[in-house]
Design an enzyme around this catalytic site. Structure first.
Site, PDB file in Angstrom:
ATOM      1  N   PHE A   1     -11.719 -22.182 -12.818  1.00 45.59           N
ATOM      2  CA  PHE A   1     -11.104 -20.898 -13.177  1.00 45.59           C
ATOM      3  C   PHE A   1     -11.881 -19.735 -12.542  1.00 45.59           C
ATOM      4  CE2 PHE A   1     -11.517 -17.774 -16.892  1.00 45.59           C
ATOM      5  CZ  PHE A   1     -10.573 -16.892 -16.383  1.00 45.59           C
TER       6      PHE A   1
ATOM      7  N   ASP B   1     -17.146 -28.983  -5.447  1.00 44.96           N
ATOM      8  CA  ASP B   1     -16.589 -29.244  -6.782  1.00 44.96           C
ATOM      9  C   ASP B   1     -16.304 -30.736  -6.923  1.00 44.96           C
ATOM     10  OD1 ASP B   1     -14.982 -26.966  -8.771  1.00 44.96           O
ATOM     11  OD2 ASP B   1     -14.732 -29.095  -9.186  1.00 44.96           O
TER      12      ASP B   1
ATOM     13  N   THR C   1     -12.818 -30.371 -14.105  1.00 44.81           N
ATOM     14  CA  THR C   1     -11.866 -29.443 -14.748  1.00 44.81           C
ATOM     15  C   THR C   1     -11.197 -28.520 -13.731  1.00 44.81           C
ATOM     16  OG1 THR C   1     -13.723 -27.978 -15.220  1.00 44.81           O
ATOM     17  CG2 THR C   1     -12.968 -29.399 -17.008  1.00 44.81           C
ATOM     18  N   GLY C   2     -11.713 -28.485 -12.521  1.00 39.59           N
ATOM     19  CA  GLY C   2     -11.109 -27.641 -11.491  1.00 39.59           C
ATOM     20  C   GLY C   2     -10.006 -28.402 -10.766  1.00 39.59           C
TER      21      GLY C   2
ATOM     22  N   VAL D   1     -22.683 -32.058  -8.563  1.00 36.23           N
ATOM     23  CA  VAL D   1     -23.973 -31.351  -8.445  1.00 36.23           C
ATOM     24  C   VAL D   1     -25.148 -32.138  -9.016  1.00 36.23           C
ATOM     25  CG1 VAL D   1     -23.118 -28.972  -8.311  1.00 36.23           C
ATOM     26  CG2 VAL D   1     -23.573 -29.991 -10.563  1.00 36.23           C
TER      27      VAL D   1
ATOM     28  N   LYS E   1     -26.427 -33.241 -18.071  1.00 31.69           N
ATOM     29  CA  LYS E   1     -26.920 -33.615 -16.729  1.00 31.69           C
ATOM     30  C   LYS E   1     -26.432 -32.603 -15.689  1.00 31.69           C
ATOM     31  CE  LYS E   1     -27.252 -38.659 -16.698  1.00 31.69           C
ATOM     32  NZ  LYS E   1     -26.550 -39.876 -16.240  1.00 31.69           N
TER      33      LYS E   1
ATOM     34  N   ASN F   1     -31.022 -29.175  -8.398  1.00 30.12           N
ATOM     35  CA  ASN F   1     -30.546 -29.361  -7.017  1.00 30.12           C
ATOM     36  C   ASN F   1     -30.254 -28.030  -6.329  1.00 30.12           C
ATOM     37  OD1 ASN F   1     -30.793 -32.163  -6.900  1.00 30.12           O
ATOM     38  ND2 ASN F   1     -28.853 -32.446  -7.992  1.00 30.12           N
TER      39      ASN F   1
ATOM     40  N   TYR G   1     -24.001 -28.287 -24.201  1.00 27.89           N
ATOM     41  CA  TYR G   1     -23.668 -27.121 -23.369  1.00 27.89           C
ATOM     42  C   TYR G   1     -24.727 -26.033 -23.542  1.00 27.89           C
ATOM     43  CZ  TYR G   1     -20.767 -23.339 -21.428  1.00 27.89           C
ATOM     44  OH  TYR G   1     -20.281 -22.287 -20.687  1.00 27.89           O
TER      45      TYR G   1
ATOM     46  N   LYS H   1     -27.578 -25.106 -20.749  1.00 32.07           N
ATOM     47  CA  LYS H   1     -27.605 -23.784 -20.107  1.00 32.07           C
ATOM     48  C   LYS H   1     -28.948 -23.093 -20.339  1.00 32.07           C
ATOM     49  CE  LYS H   1     -23.340 -23.293 -18.432  1.00 32.07           C
ATOM     50  NZ  LYS H   1     -23.030 -22.944 -17.047  1.00 32.07           N
TER      51      LYS H   1
HETATM   52  P1  NAD Z   1     -13.998 -24.367 -15.388  1.00 32.59           P
HETATM   53  O1  NAD Z   1     -14.092 -25.611 -16.202  1.00 32.59           O
HETATM   54  O2  NAD Z   1     -12.649 -23.884 -14.980  1.00 32.59           O
HETATM   55  O3  NAD Z   1     -14.845 -24.496 -14.057  1.00 32.59           O
HETATM   56  C1  NAD Z   1     -15.946 -25.341 -13.896  1.00 32.59           C
HETATM   57  C2  NAD Z   1     -15.864 -25.978 -12.505  1.00 32.59           C
HETATM   58  O4  NAD Z   1     -17.016 -26.802 -12.311  1.00 32.59           O
HETATM   59  C3  NAD Z   1     -14.642 -26.876 -12.350  1.00 32.59           C
HETATM   60  O5  NAD Z   1     -14.029 -26.650 -11.110  1.00 32.59           O
HETATM   61  C4  NAD Z   1     -15.229 -28.285 -12.432  1.00 32.59           C
HETATM   62  O6  NAD Z   1     -14.439 -29.258 -11.775  1.00 32.59           O
HETATM   63  C5  NAD Z   1     -16.594 -28.059 -11.822  1.00 32.59           C
HETATM   64  N1  NAD Z   1     -17.598 -29.060 -12.216  1.00 32.59           N
HETATM   65  C6  NAD Z   1     -17.874 -29.486 -13.482  1.00 32.59           C
HETATM   66  N2  NAD Z   1     -18.861 -30.399 -13.454  1.00 32.59           N
HETATM   67  C7  NAD Z   1     -19.230 -30.546 -12.144  1.00 32.59           C
HETATM   68  C8  NAD Z   1     -20.184 -31.345 -11.472  1.00 32.59           C
HETATM   69  N3  NAD Z   1     -20.977 -32.200 -12.142  1.00 32.59           N
HETATM   70  N4  NAD Z   1     -20.277 -31.247 -10.120  1.00 32.59           N
HETATM   71  C9  NAD Z   1     -19.466 -30.406  -9.424  1.00 32.59           C
HETATM   72  N5  NAD Z   1     -18.538 -29.627 -10.012  1.00 32.59           N
HETATM   73  C10 NAD Z   1     -18.418 -29.690 -11.358  1.00 32.59           C
HETATM   74  O7  NAD Z   1     -14.771 -23.236 -16.200  1.00 32.59           O
HETATM   75  P2  NAD Z   1     -14.992 -21.682 -15.888  1.00 32.59           P
HETATM   76  O8  NAD Z   1     -14.508 -20.914 -17.052  1.00 32.59           O
HETATM   77  O9  NAD Z   1     -14.517 -21.358 -14.524  1.00 32.59           O
HETATM   78  O10 NAD Z   1     -16.586 -21.618 -15.918  1.00 32.59           O
HETATM   79  C11 NAD Z   1     -17.373 -21.518 -14.735  1.00 32.59           C
HETATM   80  C12 NAD Z   1     -18.838 -21.353 -15.113  1.00 32.59           C
HETATM   81  O11 NAD Z   1     -18.998 -20.170 -15.899  1.00 32.59           O
HETATM   82  C13 NAD Z   1     -19.385 -22.513 -15.951  1.00 32.59           C
HETATM   83  O12 NAD Z   1     -20.700 -22.780 -15.536  1.00 32.59           O
HETATM   84  C14 NAD Z   1     -19.363 -21.960 -17.357  1.00 32.59           C
HETATM   85  O13 NAD Z   1     -20.358 -22.553 -18.154  1.00 32.59           O
HETATM   86  C15 NAD Z   1     -19.646 -20.489 -17.120  1.00 32.59           C
HETATM   87  N6  NAD Z   1     -19.115 -19.662 -18.237  1.00 32.59           N
HETATM   88  C16 NAD Z   1     -17.784 -19.389 -18.338  1.00 32.59           C
HETATM   89  C17 NAD Z   1     -17.316 -18.626 -19.404  1.00 32.59           C
HETATM   90  C18 NAD Z   1     -15.873 -18.257 -19.551  1.00 32.59           C
HETATM   91  O14 NAD Z   1     -15.529 -17.600 -20.553  1.00 32.59           O
HETATM   92  N7  NAD Z   1     -14.977 -18.563 -18.651  1.00 32.59           N
HETATM   93  C19 NAD Z   1     -18.227 -18.166 -20.378  1.00 32.59           C
HETATM   94  C20 NAD Z   1     -19.562 -18.485 -20.258  1.00 32.59           C
HETATM   95  C21 NAD Z   1     -20.005 -19.223 -19.170  1.00 32.59           C
END
Ligand code: NAD
Ligand code: UDP
Length: 310
Positions: free
Chosen positions: A11, A31, A35-36, A57, A89, A97, A143, A147
């Protein structure tokens, strides 16, 4: 610049890829598609300055880059709890990394941290100096603690290896390209209302969150990355605070239809209140959000209507 975005097909990541390409940079999107999705970045694939790499990652990777935005991590509670061990992890080994790569290439590294580092906060609103109130062994801990360790690693690599780092603490952000089955509250309520289903409030709906529209957040990301001399994590979020009941009522009003509001058990450790103190972001970055909740909700409803064909 050549810029690596981990989690770039998610997202927030997809909006960031788009923004940085628009600014003329080369963007490498890495990626594992947990979830993407390719759909989020399909429009970017023909751009010769855009590269897509399927990679996890938790395994090391190499690239010659100037900037790294580390966003890889599932963000919605149902998704990050689906495989809790994998989530921690991803945060911890992903950070190691990314920081190893930043050390070798002298790239500036940016960590997408979260308001969850404050846990169920006893200080309100939350400023960066608050150390938080986090359960280390609960269902949200994979989570929250992942973080928190990632933040520790970022600042240790900075102190020990002189890596140039930025850490953003993101408060609840919403907008187009959230998945309909994402599970977070804004997308749940909008999709439920559009489908004519009842809205599901967990608990009595008196818990609060502060919702930031995605475009405002991405502006904050870029300003933080490119501002010199930032030595602390920075909150980015919208300080207008709403109860979940107020949010449900707003969504029903904007979508129309006959959906009712229903009440369901509150998941454990669900924070009771959350609101960013954005004094630091205003001072250091000259940043504050511009899109009010009503307007952002309207734009997000329009997106889901189109995506779901409703
Ligand atoms: P999201 O789930 O849409 O995006 C996360 C992306 O990371 C996805 O594309 C997923 O496929 C990828 N991913 C997950 N695990 C992975 C791995 N092991 N290796 C490679 N890719 C991996 O969520 P988002 O809302 O876009 O969040 C993005 C970042 O922002 C995250 O780190 C999240 O913790 C942080 N964040 C988001 C919010 C929010 O409100 N949207 C709030 C606080 C923190
Ligand atoms: N929530 C809700 N109904 C839903 C989804 C979430 O009432 O269908 C509540 C959830 O319990 C929490 C708030 O909305 O109190 C925000 O939840 P979300 O998962 O969006 O984010 P987080 O809890 O991580 O801030």
């Amino acid at each position: 610049m050549r810029i690596l975005i981990t989690g770039g097909a998610g997202f927030l990541g997809s909006h960031l890829c788009e923004r940085l390409l628009d600014e003329g940079h080369e963007v490498i999107c890495l990626d594992n598609f947990f979830t993407g999705s390719r759909d989020n970045i399909i429009n970017l694939l023909p751009n010769p300055r855009f590269e897509l790499i399927r990679h996890d990652v938790i395994d090391p990777f190499k690239a010659e880059v100037d900037r790294i935005y580390n966003l890889a991590c599932p963000a919605s509670p149902p998704h990050y709890q689906y495989n809790a061990i994998k989530t921690i992890k991803t945060s911890v080994m992903g950070a190691i990394n990314v920081l190893g790569l930043a050390k070798r290439t002298r790239a500036r590294a940016f960590q997408a941290s979260t308001s969850e580092v404050y846990g169920d906060p006893e200080v309100h609103p939350q400023s960066e100096s608050y150390w938080g109130h986090v359960n280390p062994i609960g269902i949200r801990s994979c989570y929250d603690e992942g973080k928190r360790v990632a933040e520790t690693l970022f600042f240790d690599y900075h102190r020990q290896n002189n890596v140039d780092v930025r850490v953003v603490r993101i408060f609840n952000t919403y907008g187009p390209r959230m998945r309909p089955d994402d599970g977070r509250v804004v997308s749940n309520f909008i999709v439920q209302a559009l489908r004519g289903h009842n809205l599901t409030i967990y608990g009595d709906g008196s818990q609060t969150r502060s919702f930031c529209y995605v475009d405002d957040l991405i502006e904050g990301f870029v300003r933080l990355m490119e501002t010199e001399g930032v030595s602390s994590p920075v909150n980015i979020g919208n300080p207008s605070e709403f109860t979940m009941l107020q949010l449900a009522e707003l969504v029903v009003k904007k979508v129309g239809g006959n959906s009712k509001i229903t009440f369901h058990p509150l998941p454990s450790d669900d924070p009771k209140q959350r609101c960013p103190d954005i004094t630091l972001a205003k001072k250091l970055l000259g940043w504050e959000p511009k899109v009010p909740l009503e307007e952002g909700i309207e734009r997000t409803i329009a997106y889901f209507k189109k995506t779901l064909g409703l």
